[in-house]
Design a protein around this motif. Sequence first.
Motif, PDB file in Angstrom:
ATOM      1  N   VAL A  29      11.764  -3.762   2.262  1.00 37.78           N
ATOM      2  CA  VAL A  29      10.380  -4.259   2.193  1.00 37.78           C
ATOM      3  C   VAL A  29       9.484  -4.496   3.417  1.00 37.78           C
ATOM      4  CG1 VAL A  29       8.591  -5.262   0.624  1.00 37.78           C
ATOM      5  CG2 VAL A  29      10.442  -4.215  -0.330  1.00 37.78           C
ATOM      6  N   MET A  34       3.490  -1.397   2.147  1.00 34.53           N
ATOM      7  CA  MET A  34       3.520  -1.098   0.883  1.00 34.53           C
ATOM      8  C   MET A  34       2.149  -0.708   0.228  1.00 34.53           C
ATOM      9  SD  MET A  34       6.785  -0.899   0.443  1.00 34.53           S
ATOM     10  CE  MET A  34       6.953  -0.564  -1.150  1.00 34.53           C
ATOM     11  N   LYS A  71       4.320  -9.095  -2.340  1.00 32.17           N
ATOM     12  CA  LYS A  71       5.810  -8.746  -2.039  1.00 32.17           C
ATOM     13  C   LYS A  71       6.496  -9.908  -1.814  1.00 32.17           C
ATOM     14  CE  LYS A  71       5.344  -7.006   2.846  1.00 32.17           C
ATOM     15  NZ  LYS A  71       5.453  -5.732   3.709  1.00 32.17           N
ATOM     16  N   THR A  77      11.187  -6.353  -3.176  1.00 25.17           N
ATOM     17  CA  THR A  77      10.160  -6.047  -4.285  1.00 25.17           C
ATOM     18  C   THR A  77       8.629  -6.087  -4.065  1.00 25.17           C
ATOM     19  OG1 THR A  77      10.345  -8.149  -5.239  1.00 25.17           O
ATOM     20  CG2 THR A  77      11.841  -6.511  -6.119  1.00 25.17           C
ATOM     21  N   LEU A  78       7.964  -5.332  -4.725  1.00 30.86           N
ATOM     22  CA  LEU A  78       6.619  -5.163  -4.309  1.00 30.86           C
ATOM     23  C   LEU A  78       5.852  -5.536  -6.044  1.00 30.86           C
ATOM     24  CD1 LEU A  78       3.925  -4.410  -2.739  1.00 30.86           C
ATOM     25  CD2 LEU A  78       4.121  -2.150  -3.749  1.00 30.86           C
ATOM     26  N   CYS A  95       3.968   3.192  -6.983  1.00 29.71           N
ATOM     27  CA  CYS A  95       4.332   2.352  -5.834  1.00 29.71           C
ATOM     28  C   CYS A  95       4.560   3.442  -4.664  1.00 29.71           C
ATOM     29  CB  CYS A  95       5.549   1.595  -6.215  1.00 29.71           C
ATOM     30  SG  CYS A  95       6.346   0.559  -4.982  1.00 29.71           S
TER      31      CYS A  95
END
Length: 127
Positions: A29, A34, A71, A77-78, A95
């Motif tokens: 990430v 993102m 994030k 993860t977001l 996403c």
Amino acid sequence: QVQLVESGGGSVQAGGSLRLSCAVSRATVSNYCMGWFRQAPGKEREGVATINSDGITNYANSVKDRFTISKDNAKNTLSLQMDSLKPEDTAMYYCAAAPNARYLRGPWYKASTYDYWGQGTQVTVSS
């Protein structure tokens, strides 16, 4: 191939809250910019929020002060915290990831700026 899997959608009454999550695999990430997008039936996919590697965020005017994007680099993860939900927030939420962590090749709110997408999670807000 980067994989994005959304979760956390559901049905809620107006004024309620939901938290969406996006699990990222086959990518880190921290190396990507993102974003969250949404698409209602009969409408174009629109940018909701984005976050880059410096933590700089952008929000659509319609969600500013109600939604928060974040994030977790450690968990890869977001998330999207959605508060004070309105019926007009009803949509499929996606996403998205763009391979440059700091700079986007196009406007943050354009779907064409992002290379990777999840399958989406449905959010329904009733009045």
